[in-house]
Motif scaffolding. Sequence first.
Motif, mmCIF file in Angstrom:
data_model
loop_
_atom_site.group_PDB
_atom_site.id
_atom_site.type_symbol
_atom_site.label_atom_id
_atom_site.label_comp_id
_atom_site.label_asym_id
_atom_site.label_seq_id
_atom_site.Cartn_x
_atom_site.Cartn_y
_atom_site.Cartn_z
ATOM 1 N N TYR A 295 34.783 50.575 33.284
ATOM 2 C CA TYR A 295 35.466 51.564 32.609
ATOM 3 C C TYR A 295 36.903 51.650 33.139
ATOM 4 O O TYR A 295 37.585 52.564 33.268
ATOM 5 C CB TYR A 295 34.822 52.936 33.195
ATOM 6 C CG TYR A 295 33.052 52.952 32.614
ATOM 7 C CD1 TYR A 295 32.702 53.121 31.402
ATOM 8 C CD2 TYR A 295 32.525 52.866 33.885
ATOM 9 C CE1 TYR A 295 31.199 53.177 31.510
ATOM 10 C CE2 TYR A 295 31.056 52.913 34.002
ATOM 11 C CZ TYR A 295 30.653 53.089 32.515
ATOM 12 O OH TYR A 295 29.151 53.001 32.392
ATOM 13 N N SER A 296 37.684 50.557 32.843
ATOM 14 C CA SER A 296 38.895 50.480 33.425
ATOM 15 C C SER A 296 40.086 50.803 32.493
ATOM 16 O O SER A 296 41.284 50.981 32.896
ATOM 17 C CB SER A 296 39.005 48.838 33.593
ATOM 18 O OG SER A 296 39.094 48.029 32.368
ATOM 19 N N GLY A 297 39.873 51.260 31.313
ATOM 20 C CA GLY A 297 40.753 52.025 30.405
ATOM 21 C C GLY A 297 41.944 50.983 30.355
ATOM 22 O O GLY A 297 41.751 49.845 29.933
ATOM 23 N N GLY A 298 43.174 51.584 30.349
ATOM 24 C CA GLY A 298 44.516 50.670 30.169
ATOM 25 C C GLY A 298 44.930 49.943 31.186
ATOM 26 O O GLY A 298 45.890 49.040 31.190
ATOM 27 N N ALA A 312 40.988 40.785 40.104
ATOM 28 C CA ALA A 312 40.581 41.748 39.520
ATOM 29 C C ALA A 312 39.917 41.780 38.202
ATOM 30 O O ALA A 312 40.750 41.165 37.235
ATOM 31 C CB ALA A 312 41.393 43.150 39.755
ATOM 32 N N TYR A 313 38.807 42.217 37.916
ATOM 33 C CA TYR A 313 38.321 42.041 36.643
ATOM 34 C C TYR A 313 38.145 43.449 35.889
ATOM 35 O O TYR A 313 37.469 44.401 36.462
ATOM 36 C CB TYR A 313 36.985 41.521 36.548
ATOM 37 C CG TYR A 313 36.918 39.929 36.816
ATOM 38 C CD1 TYR A 313 36.687 39.105 35.833
ATOM 39 C CD2 TYR A 313 37.157 39.366 37.949
ATOM 40 C CE1 TYR A 313 36.780 37.600 35.939
ATOM 41 C CE2 TYR A 313 37.199 38.049 38.493
ATOM 42 C CZ TYR A 313 36.999 37.315 37.300
ATOM 43 O OH TYR A 313 36.939 35.739 37.382
ATOM 44 N N GLY A 314 38.696 43.774 34.907
ATOM 45 C CA GLY A 314 38.434 45.137 34.279
ATOM 46 C C GLY A 314 37.537 45.055 33.094
ATOM 47 O O GLY A 314 37.768 44.393 32.200
ATOM 48 N N ILE A 315 36.601 45.929 33.062
ATOM 49 C CA ILE A 315 35.773 46.133 31.964
ATOM 50 C C ILE A 315 35.899 47.176 31.102
ATOM 51 O O ILE A 315 35.776 48.404 31.764
ATOM 52 C CB ILE A 315 34.066 45.783 32.152
ATOM 53 C CG1 ILE A 315 33.841 44.418 33.119
ATOM 54 C CG2 ILE A 315 33.346 46.024 31.071
ATOM 55 C CD1 ILE A 315 32.633 44.302 33.675
ATOM 56 N N GLU A 316 36.135 47.166 29.660
ATOM 57 C CA GLU A 316 36.702 48.550 28.877
ATOM 58 C C GLU A 316 36.121 48.236 27.630
ATOM 59 O O GLU A 316 36.481 47.203 26.996
ATOM 60 C CB GLU A 316 38.110 48.633 29.220
ATOM 61 C CG GLU A 316 38.553 49.607 28.159
ATOM 62 C CD GLU A 316 37.842 50.962 28.322
ATOM 63 O OE1 GLU A 316 37.694 51.789 27.329
ATOM 64 O OE2 GLU A 316 37.800 51.325 29.720
ATOM 65 N N VAL A 317 35.447 49.006 26.993
ATOM 66 C CA VAL A 317 34.917 49.035 25.814
ATOM 67 C C VAL A 317 35.782 49.387 24.665
ATOM 68 O O VAL A 317 35.727 48.677 23.555
ATOM 69 C CB VAL A 317 33.746 49.957 25.488
ATOM 70 C CG1 VAL A 317 34.060 51.388 25.558
ATOM 71 C CG2 VAL A 317 32.992 49.671 24.358
ATOM 72 N N GLY A 336 46.269 35.224 35.839
ATOM 73 C CA GLY A 336 45.533 34.288 37.055
ATOM 74 C C GLY A 336 44.792 35.402 38.037
ATOM 75 O O GLY A 336 44.006 34.909 38.934
ATOM 76 N N LYS A 337 45.045 36.401 38.235
ATOM 77 C CA LYS A 337 44.886 37.440 39.031
ATOM 78 C C LYS A 337 44.092 38.573 38.308
ATOM 79 O O LYS A 337 43.230 39.357 38.941
ATOM 80 C CB LYS A 337 45.676 38.117 40.060
ATOM 81 C CG LYS A 337 46.265 36.984 41.032
ATOM 82 C CD LYS A 337 47.071 37.742 41.922
ATOM 83 C CE LYS A 337 46.113 38.517 43.069
ATOM 84 N NZ LYS A 337 46.846 39.032 44.118
ATOM 85 N N MET A 338 44.372 39.122 37.242
ATOM 86 C CA MET A 338 43.847 40.153 36.581
ATOM 87 C C MET A 338 43.185 39.580 35.349
ATOM 88 O O MET A 338 43.971 38.979 34.426
ATOM 89 C CB MET A 338 44.977 41.143 36.086
ATOM 90 C CG MET A 338 44.509 42.418 35.457
ATOM 91 S SD MET A 338 45.878 43.652 35.289
ATOM 92 C CE MET A 338 44.961 44.666 34.156
ATOM 93 N N PHE A 339 41.907 40.129 34.977
ATOM 94 C CA PHE A 339 41.157 39.671 33.984
ATOM 95 C C PHE A 339 40.500 40.750 33.187
ATOM 96 O O PHE A 339 39.655 41.356 33.814
ATOM 97 C CB PHE A 339 39.966 38.572 34.428
ATOM 98 C CG PHE A 339 40.694 37.466 35.123
ATOM 99 C CD1 PHE A 339 41.055 36.175 34.615
ATOM 100 C CD2 PHE A 339 40.734 37.442 36.568
ATOM 101 C CE1 PHE A 339 41.494 35.085 35.414
ATOM 102 C CE2 PHE A 339 41.095 36.417 37.254
ATOM 103 C CZ PHE A 339 41.574 35.320 36.911
ATOM 104 N N ASN A 340 40.799 41.181 31.855
ATOM 105 C CA ASN A 340 40.292 42.137 31.117
ATOM 106 C C ASN A 340 39.395 41.670 30.219
ATOM 107 O O ASN A 340 39.389 40.736 29.570
ATOM 108 C CB ASN A 340 41.559 42.681 30.233
ATOM 109 C CG ASN A 340 42.639 43.098 31.418
ATOM 110 O OD1 ASN A 340 42.232 43.917 32.409
ATOM 111 N ND2 ASN A 340 43.827 42.583 31.167
ATOM 112 N N VAL A 341 38.100 42.415 30.429
ATOM 113 C CA VAL A 341 37.099 41.871 29.383
ATOM 114 C C VAL A 341 36.538 43.160 28.690
ATOM 115 O O VAL A 341 36.357 44.322 29.070
ATOM 116 C CB VAL A 341 35.695 41.434 30.380
ATOM 117 C CG1 VAL A 341 34.575 41.174 29.480
ATOM 118 C CG2 VAL A 341 36.190 40.599 31.284
ATOM 119 N N CYS A 342 36.645 42.967 27.255
ATOM 120 C CA CYS A 342 36.363 44.038 26.375
ATOM 121 C C CYS A 342 35.039 44.049 26.066
ATOM 122 O O CYS A 342 34.434 42.988 25.605
ATOM 123 C CB CYS A 342 37.390 43.950 25.166
ATOM 124 S SG CYS A 342 37.224 45.244 23.922
#
Length: 455
Positions: A295-298, A312-317, A336-342
């Motif tokens: 629930y990583s938001g913005g 860090a992996y951020g999962i946000e719908v 390469g360090k921050m990965f955002n998954v929708c």
Amino acid sequence: MIKKNEDYIGDVGDIGAGGEGIIKAEGATVFVPFCLTGEKVKFKILKCKDNIAYGKLSEVITPSEARALPPCPVFGKCGGCDLQHMNYPAQLAFKRESVNATLMKIGGVYCDVNETVPCSREYGYRNKLVLPVSIEGGVAETGFYARHSHRIVPVRSCAIQADWADKVFSAVQSAAPYLPDGAVRHIAVREIKGKFIFALVVRRECDASPLIKQLEKNFKDFTFLLNINPDETNVIFGNKWRALRGSGFYSAEDCGIKYRAGANTFLQVNDDVRSMLYAAVLAEAEEDAVIIDLYSGGGMLTAMLAKKCAAAYGIEVVEEASRCADELRDANGLQGKMFNVCGKAEDKLDEVLAATEGRRRIIVCDPPRKGMERSVVKAVAASGAAKVILISCNPATLARDCGLLCGTLEDINGALFKMGNDNGAYKITSVTPFDMFPQTKWCETLVVLSRKYDK
């Protein structure tokens, strides 16, 4: 037997989770707002059924030493604040006890709750204002909704808002004769490092220039948006936006992270406490760990964690929020360090866990008020993560999720049962309330859980 519309006198024995006094009278348990433990009060019964009743405070006969004089003239009528009648040390103690009692009652979790981290400002701490507005006959009614209703309680000032809010009230009143009747619904304002984002929410297209001109008398660095929302729902913003002054966005830096914010960007309403809360999360995240932020938001917290940790992996719908997180990653050089998954956390967590197999993992979770979906809790419990760090604004759903992770609760065919043991995958190592919302019953709570058999 207790009767509706009758007056009674009783002693307040305790305070409920909503800050209401709990009184035993005529064989019934009566809930009366704005009372304090130990007080003798006079109250009138508004509603009763069986042995439960709800009353209205008429008179404080014997006040508590913790009683304070509310500075707001509409306290008790406006639905915003719950605790202005309670001095600040008592508020902090109440929130600590409320979190503790809720963990035990709902989650079956028994642990030591740390003292509530205070806010440096008891009043004037909010960086965001959402002001309901009704204009009829060229006269504006501005204020906040009464509790459990959409009736506006008229006000021209608010004690928990920053000083600049009074200037917004004044501008709306001055512009009202030049704005169309029935068109305006809300004005929403966000302050970011001394800059302001204004969004006027209207039912239909209209000329907002009279309000912009009034705002220009007291605000220099601001952008102004018109939002069209014809739907009669509880949702503030509609889907149609127009920038009438400036771009509608501002860039800023907080906690070492550069970001861009708009009217609909989620940021905590209390800058000081947000910084302390995020610092506490970072302190629990080891540099060699991979973080999975649900629930990583913005992406603000994800970026902070990526900057410190291995990845860090951020999962946000929400697609828009996930795109903002990508912009945040690029603006801060975190490729390469921050990965955002929708996607939904329940759909994407297993995928991210598989991609990070064999690494030390920490799950950070800041869900909405309803808490985590049961499938997410089960996936977290089975994840093998060394730590789980939960952030919650709702002690009730926090207690449920903690109970499921610790094994004091079990989900059997969709129903929850207290198990009388703690045979779950995790144990609680710390619980700390943060007073993000002084004068209200709400707080943010940070819970750190460690895996019982961490390898």
